[in-house]
Design an enzyme around this catalytic site. Structure first.
Site, PDB file in Angstrom:
ATOM      1  CB  CYS A 101       8.395   8.444 -14.872  1.00 56.54           C
ATOM      2  SG  CYS A 101       8.934   8.758 -13.172  1.00 56.54           S
ATOM      3  CG  HIS A 156       6.543   4.113 -13.794  1.00 53.03           C
ATOM      4  ND1 HIS A 156       7.591   4.198 -14.673  1.00 53.03           N
ATOM      5  CD2 HIS A 156       6.873   4.903 -12.752  1.00 53.03           C
ATOM      6  CE1 HIS A 156       8.528   5.000 -14.178  1.00 53.03           C
ATOM      7  NE2 HIS A 156       8.103   5.440 -13.009  1.00 53.03           N
ATOM      8  CD  GLU A 207       6.639   1.767 -17.119  1.00 51.18           C
ATOM      9  OE1 GLU A 207       5.643   2.456 -17.429  1.00 51.18           O
ATOM     10  OE2 GLU A 207       7.650   2.246 -16.585  1.00 51.18           O
TER      11      GLU A 207
END
Lengths: 195, 251
Positions: free
Chosen positions: A77, A175, A177
């Site tokens: 990001c 993202h 994650e």
């Protein structure tokens, strides 16, 4: 494997740490140069504003360290955006690793671009075992233009860079994650690069 | 294409889910962590946790709960309820929450939105607005819908956007708990006039209600609680139906 997660006060380090744990790896959250240069893999996350994040990186001398790293580095990001040439956000110079600039999404698009969007034209082993048009979770107001470094793109009324790569440097606008099983596969792929 | 989001909401008190759920597959039906895991596996796009514990002492429980949730689930989540200052938000984001939602505190001190957006970025600040239709106006309420204010929904949402909110979560009190479908008119106005995403809440009773709110209002996400908790709507079936109706959805 020693995985350093660079902590420069710009959010989501814990989310990255937990995501690594879920796929069976341990991460080390750090801002120490000695820890970063001895790591096998380096993750450079980021949520926040480009100008102030870049200022912190300069104070910690990370802005000159990161471009010199020889290990695989994954920017996420804002991390990825700071690895580009320039950001309209805070009118700040980036580290110049990737070709491309961060620009604000134009009107009348809703900003931030938040939610799940498809990634396509996937290149490199970062996307190994990931089908075209898989969904990633995005949340950002600035985007990176398409360039020779683009290894995935996403449409938000026009195409922009969803991921970038150059030499040992990688970046994801979405993202991993937070992108469910697909995101975890991206992280696994990153950790297996070069093996 | 950016997809519409389906967001289950969990009410939390003292670290436990408030409403009983009837998921037989859960070892501990009152555990927010277990329920969060189940929803994310079933295809929820995001989750919202609303803490209805009021005291500051209990707030510490919330921070450790947020950390437990962040460890387990691999999708984004928002935490709200009683958030009043920068320190509250810092603790929740550091524990692994992706966004926070603010409500009453912002109504009484709107600068809070500017402070939080300036410090943490617009993208993680959700302005939650509870409004009721009274005498031809959408009036804003605080304290979980118990207290009427002088603010009006549309102007407050615009002000919130201007001050730096990244999303608006609008709960139509006229619909909440009725299962008669989402409020369409007010959501349409919000979605058309705001430049930030809108999450519709209140009134979900069946799958068609979700289809209607997406097709008729242009909102970006729809939130519901009991229809998911009591398995009246299954996430997977809902998402397949919405896709069939021509709505961009992540399957």
């Amino acid at each position: 494997m020693k995985i350093a997660i660079i902590d420069y006060g710009a959010g989501n380090v814990k989310s990255v740490l937990f995501a690594l744990e879920r796929i069976g790896y341990k991460g080390l959250v750090t801002d120490k140069i000695s820890e970063i240069i001895t790591a096998d893999k380096i993750i450079f996350p980021g949520v926040g504003e480009a100008g102030s994040a870049m200022k912190t990186l300069r104070e910690k001398e990370l802005d000159t360290l990161i471009p010199k790293l020889k290990q695989d580095v994954l920017g996420i990001c804002l991390g990825m955006q700071l690895m580009c040439e320039y950001s309209e956000e805070g009118k700040t110079e980036g580290m110049g690793i990737f070709t491309g600039n961060a620009r604000q999404f134009p009107k009348p698009l809703k900003i931030p671009h938040v939610g799940w969007n498809q990634i396509r034209h996937l290149k490199t082993n970062l996307f190994s075992k990931i089908p075209e048009e898989s969904y990633g979770y995005f949340v950002h107001s600035f985007y990176i233009t398409l360039s020779d470094c683009t290894i995935a793109q996403t449409d938000y009324s026009f195409p922009f860079s969803a991921a970038l790569a150059k030499d040992n440097f990688y970046g994801c606008q979405f993202h991993p994650e937070k992108s469910s099983g697909i995101g975890e596969q991206v992280l696994r792929n990153f950790l297996k690069l070069g093996n | 294409m950016l997809t519409k989001r389906i967001i289950p909401c969990l009410d939390i008190k003292d670290g436990r889910t408030v409403k009983g759920t009837n998921f037989v597959s859960l070892k501990d039906a009152g555990s927010p962590v277990e329920l969060a895991r189940l929803y994310s596996e079933q295809g929820a796009d995001e989750l919202v946790f609303l803490d209805i514990t009021a005291t500051s002492d209990k707030r510490k429980t919330l921070v450790s709960l947020v950390e437990s949730i962040a460890r387990v689930i691999n999708i984004p989540f928002t935490v709200g309820g009683g958030i009043g200052c920068v320190e509250d938000v810092k603790a929740l984001l550091e524990a692994g929450a992706d966004k926070v939602s603010i409500n009453s505190a912002a109504v009484y001190r709107p600068e809070l939105i500017n402070e939080l957006a300036g410090k943490f970025g617009n993208q993680c600040i959700v302005l939650a607005i509870d409004a009721n239709f009274v005498n031809g106006r959408w009036k804003v309420y605080t304290h979980g819908g118990r207290k009427e204010t002088e603010k009006e929904l549309f102007s407050w949402a615009k002000e919130g956007q201007k001050r730096g909110a990244g999303e608006i979560l609008f709960t139509a009190m006229t619909r909440d708990g009725t299962k008669n479908g989402f409020e369409l008119e007010a959501n349409k106005i919000l979605a058309q006039t705001l430049r930030i995403p809108v999450i519709a809440s209140g009134g979900a009773g069946n799958m068609q209600n979700f289809s209607d709110v997406f097709l008729q209002t242009g909102v970006d996400a729809a939130l519901a609680a009991s229809v998911f908790h009591y398995k009246e709507i299954k996430l997977k079936e809902l998402k397949l139906k919405l896709k069939k109706d021509g709505i961009a959805i992540r399957i």
